[in-house]
Design a protein around this motif. Structure first.
Motif, PDB file in Angstrom:
ATOM      1  N   ARG A 263       0.840  -1.212   0.000  1.00  0.00           N
ATOM      2  CA  ARG A 263       0.000   0.000   0.000  1.00  0.00           C
ATOM      3  C   ARG A 263       0.863   1.245   0.000  1.00  0.00           C
ATOM      4  O   ARG A 263       0.615   2.204  -0.748  1.00  0.00           O
ATOM      5  N   ASP A 264       1.907   1.267   0.836  1.00  0.00           N
ATOM      6  CA  ASP A 264       2.805   2.418   0.873  1.00  0.00           C
ATOM      7  C   ASP A 264       3.520   2.605  -0.459  1.00  0.00           C
ATOM      8  O   ASP A 264       3.688   3.734  -0.927  1.00  0.00           O
TER       9      ASP A 264
ATOM     10  N   GLY B 156      -0.455  13.179   4.974  1.00  0.00           N
ATOM     11  CA  GLY B 156      -1.446  13.118   3.908  1.00  0.00           C
ATOM     12  C   GLY B 156      -1.845  11.685   3.612  1.00  0.00           C
ATOM     13  O   GLY B 156      -1.214  11.032   2.786  1.00  0.00           O
ATOM     14  N   ASP B 157      -2.840  11.199   4.297  1.00  0.00           N
ATOM     15  CA  ASP B 157      -3.222   9.801   4.175  1.00  0.00           C
ATOM     16  C   ASP B 157      -3.708   9.431   2.773  1.00  0.00           C
ATOM     17  O   ASP B 157      -3.148   8.550   2.136  1.00  0.00           O
ATOM     18  N   ASP B 158      -4.757  10.097   2.288  1.00  0.00           N
ATOM     19  CA  ASP B 158      -5.296   9.767   0.977  1.00  0.00           C
ATOM     20  C   ASP B 158      -4.495  10.393  -0.156  1.00  0.00           C
ATOM     21  O   ASP B 158      -4.333   9.794  -1.211  1.00  0.00           O
ATOM     22  N   ARG B 159      -4.025  11.611   0.059  1.00  0.00           N
ATOM     23  CA  ARG B 159      -3.211  12.325  -0.919  1.00  0.00           C
ATOM     24  C   ARG B 159      -1.909  12.722  -0.243  1.00  0.00           C
ATOM     25  O   ARG B 159      -1.849  13.745   0.432  1.00  0.00           O
ATOM     26  N   PRO B 160      -0.862  11.930  -0.399  1.00  0.00           N
ATOM     27  CA  PRO B 160       0.396  12.240   0.282  1.00  0.00           C
ATOM     28  C   PRO B 160       0.909  13.641  -0.037  1.00  0.00           C
ATOM     29  O   PRO B 160       0.933  14.066  -1.189  1.00  0.00           O
ATOM     30  N   GLU B 161       1.281  14.354   1.023  1.00  0.00           N
ATOM     31  CA  GLU B 161       1.796  15.716   0.911  1.00  0.00           C
ATOM     32  C   GLU B 161       3.280  15.787   1.259  1.00  0.00           C
ATOM     33  O   GLU B 161       3.966  16.727   0.878  1.00  0.00           O
TER      34      GLU B 161
ATOM     35  N   ASP C  74       2.427   1.854  -3.425  1.00  0.00           N
ATOM     36  CA  ASP C  74       1.444   2.435  -4.344  1.00  0.00           C
ATOM     37  C   ASP C  74       1.253   3.924  -4.067  1.00  0.00           C
ATOM     38  O   ASP C  74       1.193   4.735  -4.992  1.00  0.00           O
ATOM     39  N   ARG C  75       1.167   4.291  -2.799  1.00  0.00           N
ATOM     40  CA  ARG C  75       0.969   5.698  -2.423  1.00  0.00           C
ATOM     41  C   ARG C  75       2.192   6.540  -2.769  1.00  0.00           C
ATOM     42  O   ARG C  75       2.065   7.684  -3.229  1.00  0.00           O
TER      43      ARG C  75
END
Length: 128
Positions: A34-35, A100-105, A37-38
């Motif tokens: 998951r990480d 930024g969980d859903d949209r990494p910042e 992919d993010r």
């Protein structure tokens, strides 16, 4: 299973059955994937990023990098790959999303040779 023998032994001594250890190992692998992919999505979303990387040829505290691609793969708890900028690239040996969980910042990658450091990346300088 990605846990080494000592870790497996310690988990058994802590009272976990083998099935639970396998389940935990599988969950860790899912989280690492998951990480990955993010992290790839973060670099795909930005034509350029800023970092806290120390560069000999840069006068900026937070240099800008034009992103070509980030290609990551996982194996158990390992996250590896390659990050390519406009004129150079570097192996990736680990990484995580810091904000930024859903949209990494803000993300951090462990970069291999020639950088050999943990480096933070953000789409804007003030985010570092």
């Amino acid at each position: 299973m990605h846990f080494d023998q000592r870790t497996q032994q310690a988990l058994r001594e802590a009272g976990l059955e083998n099935d639970a250890i396998v389940e935990i190992s599988d969950r860790v692998a899912e989280l690492v994937e998951r990480d990955a992919d993010r992290l790839e999505a973060f670099f795909d979303a930005h034509a350029s990023v800023y970092s806290d990387m120390e560069l000999a040829h840069s006068r900026s505290e937070f240099p800008e990098h034009a992103v070509e691609y980030c290609d990551l793969f996982t194996h158990g708890a390992d996250l590896r790959g390659y990050l390519r900028f406009d004129s150079w690239g570097v192996p990736v040996e680990g990484g995580r999303v810091l904000r930024g969980d859903d949209r990494p910042e803000l993300v951090e990658l462990s970069l291999g040779p020639t950088v050999d450091a943990r480096v933070k990346f953000a789409p804007e300088r003030d985010a570092l």
